[in-house]
Write a protein that holds these residues in place. Structure first.
Motif, PDB file in Angstrom:
ATOM      1  N   GLU A 231       2.911  13.327  -9.971  1.00 59.67           N
ATOM      2  CA  GLU A 231       2.452  12.566  -9.579  1.00 59.67           C
ATOM      3  C   GLU A 231       0.870  13.575  -8.716  1.00 59.67           C
ATOM      4  O   GLU A 231       0.711  14.229  -8.601  1.00 59.67           O
ATOM      5  N   GLU A 232       0.566  11.871  -7.505  1.00 60.40           N
ATOM      6  CA  GLU A 232      -1.122  12.939  -8.322  1.00 60.40           C
ATOM      7  C   GLU A 232      -0.581  14.002  -6.713  1.00 60.40           C
ATOM      8  O   GLU A 232      -1.863  15.027  -6.986  1.00 60.40           O
ATOM      9  N   SER A 243      -0.369  10.428 -12.222  1.00 60.12           N
ATOM     10  CA  SER A 243      -0.491   8.447 -11.393  1.00 60.12           C
ATOM     11  C   SER A 243      -0.795   8.638 -10.591  1.00 60.12           C
ATOM     12  O   SER A 243       0.056   9.013  -9.539  1.00 60.12           O
ATOM     13  N   LYS A 244      -1.577   7.453  -9.857  1.00 65.46           N
ATOM     14  CA  LYS A 244      -2.322   7.740  -8.744  1.00 65.46           C
ATOM     15  C   LYS A 244      -1.175   6.380  -8.484  1.00 65.46           C
ATOM     16  O   LYS A 244      -0.852   6.307  -6.938  1.00 65.46           O
ATOM     17  N   ASP A 245      -0.669   5.730  -9.459  1.00 70.12           N
ATOM     18  CA  ASP A 245       0.560   4.335  -8.790  1.00 70.12           C
ATOM     19  C   ASP A 245       1.111   4.768  -8.697  1.00 70.12           C
ATOM     20  O   ASP A 245       2.460   5.958  -9.074  1.00 70.12           O
ATOM     21  N   TRP A 247       4.924   4.816  -9.642  1.00 68.12           N
ATOM     22  CA  TRP A 247       5.459   4.595 -10.705  1.00 68.12           C
ATOM     23  C   TRP A 247       6.316   4.461 -11.128  1.00 68.12           C
ATOM     24  O   TRP A 247       7.278   3.253 -12.035  1.00 68.12           O
ATOM     25  N   ARG A 249      10.100   1.879 -11.064  1.00 62.68           N
ATOM     26  CA  ARG A 249      10.638   0.275 -10.607  1.00 62.68           C
ATOM     27  C   ARG A 249      12.248  -0.071 -10.873  1.00 62.68           C
ATOM     28  O   ARG A 249      12.624   1.382 -10.885  1.00 62.68           O
ATOM     29  N   PRO A 258       1.918  -0.991 -14.186  1.00 56.11           N
ATOM     30  CA  PRO A 258       1.819   0.091 -12.755  1.00 56.11           C
ATOM     31  C   PRO A 258       2.103  -1.140 -11.107  1.00 56.11           C
ATOM     32  O   PRO A 258       1.431  -1.459 -10.924  1.00 56.11           O
ATOM     33  N   HIS A 259       2.826  -0.080 -10.225  1.00 59.31           N
ATOM     34  CA  HIS A 259       3.079  -0.202  -9.027  1.00 59.31           C
ATOM     35  C   HIS A 259       1.657  -0.381  -8.472  1.00 59.31           C
ATOM     36  O   HIS A 259       1.073   1.287  -8.394  1.00 59.31           O
ATOM     37  N   ALA A 260       0.742  -0.884  -7.069  1.00 56.04           N
ATOM     38  CA  ALA A 260      -0.094  -0.163  -7.004  1.00 56.04           C
ATOM     39  C   ALA A 260       0.337   0.171  -5.353  1.00 56.04           C
ATOM     40  O   ALA A 260      -0.469   0.870  -4.684  1.00 56.04           O
ATOM     41  N   ALA A 262       1.656   2.518  -2.129  1.00 55.65           N
ATOM     42  CA  ALA A 262       2.384   3.571  -2.058  1.00 55.65           C
ATOM     43  C   ALA A 262       3.877   4.245  -1.882  1.00 55.65           C
ATOM     44  O   ALA A 262       4.393   3.061  -1.851  1.00 55.65           O
TER      45      ALA A 262
END
Length: 267
Positions: A231-232, A243-245, A247, A249, A258-260, A262
């Motif tokens: 994670e970022e 990943s910025k998304d 992740w 799910r 990916p989910h956008a 936060a």
């Protein structure tokens, strides 16, 4: 392969590992001390007659204990209303993050052996909960608090028309200063613990946000790996995958995009 930590001899690795082990042991002792302090928190008497919709009919908070003395409630994000345009969760399906928590729950026999019950509680009605529960393959008890004050009283449904926003022990001004107020609305995750003495019920503990990390063995396992959670926000070697998304799910959707959005589990 991307950039990585130094490659060293076995003896050098053992020296570094032993040094880290000392810190791990110290952290374990700190957790033990914190748990001891948590067990001594003052408690608050429950003076409302909360009612829940269950597969067996309407049940009280006392009934959710199932004759045990301790009750752990996971506040699962699932909204009773229809989804707004472009949204599915937590409206037509439960929150992916809360679903991850449910996936990580232990076999309840282990909790029952220590006089403890556990139940998922959502504001969505059972008509929405049960199909999703079957889809996920869960056997955890899951009830609806729809129509009661339960979610509002325990700060996991935030509606300014009902009460000023307050989440994770932070008021609206604090949340606004941290840039979090816009995320603190509607259904939110949390965990609350209750103790029963006869028919008297006491609220002993609640936690939110990153306080829920301890429930997530997926995270605990990933934290042991070189890449971590990827994670970022993590402090990792330069070039390590991140990943910025958001992740996480539902476990039947990992082949999707990916989910956008936060993560709701911050702080």
């Amino acid at each position: 392969m991307t950039a990585q930590p130094d490659i060293v001899s076995r003896s050098t690795w053992l020296a570094a590992r032993r040094a880290l082990l000392l810190k791990e042991k110290a952290l374990t002792r700190q957790r033990d001390a914190l748990a001891a302090e948590r067990r001594r928190l003052p408690m608050v008497a429950i003076d409302k007659d909360y009612s829940f919709e269950t597969p067996e009919g309407r049940r009280s908070l006392l009934a959710l204990f199932e004759d045990r003395h301790q009750l752990v409630v996971y506040h699962f994000m699932f909204d009773p209303d229809d989804p707004p345009p472009g949204r599915t969760h937590p409206y037509s399906e439960g929150c992916p993050g809360c679903s991850h928590v449910a996936d990580n729950m232990p076999h309840l026999a282990h909790l029952h052996a220590r006089d403890t019950s556990l139940v998922l509680v959502s504001r969505a009605p059972l008509a929405k909960i049960m199909p999703f529960k079957r889809r996920m393959g869960w056997t955890l008890p899951w009830v609806s608090s729809h129509g009661s004050d339960f979610n509002y009283d325990f700060d996991v449904t935030i509606d300014p028309a009902v009460a000023p926003p307050h989440y994770n022990y932070q008021d609206a001004a604090t949340l606004q200063a941290k840039g979090r107020l816009e995320h603190v609305q509607g259904e939110l995750p949390g965990l609350s613990v209750f103790l029963r003495d006869g028919e008297k019920i006491y609220h002993s503990y609640s936690t939110f946000g990153r306080g829920l990390d301890g429930l997530l063995n997926t995270y605990n396992i990933l934290d042991l790996t070189p890449y971590g959670r990827q994670e970022e926000w993590e402090d990792s070697p330069a070039g390590w995958p991140k990943s910025k998304d958001f992740w996480l799910r539902h476990h039947d959707k990992y082949d999707g995009a990916p989910h956008a959005a936060a993560s709701c589990c911050q702080d």
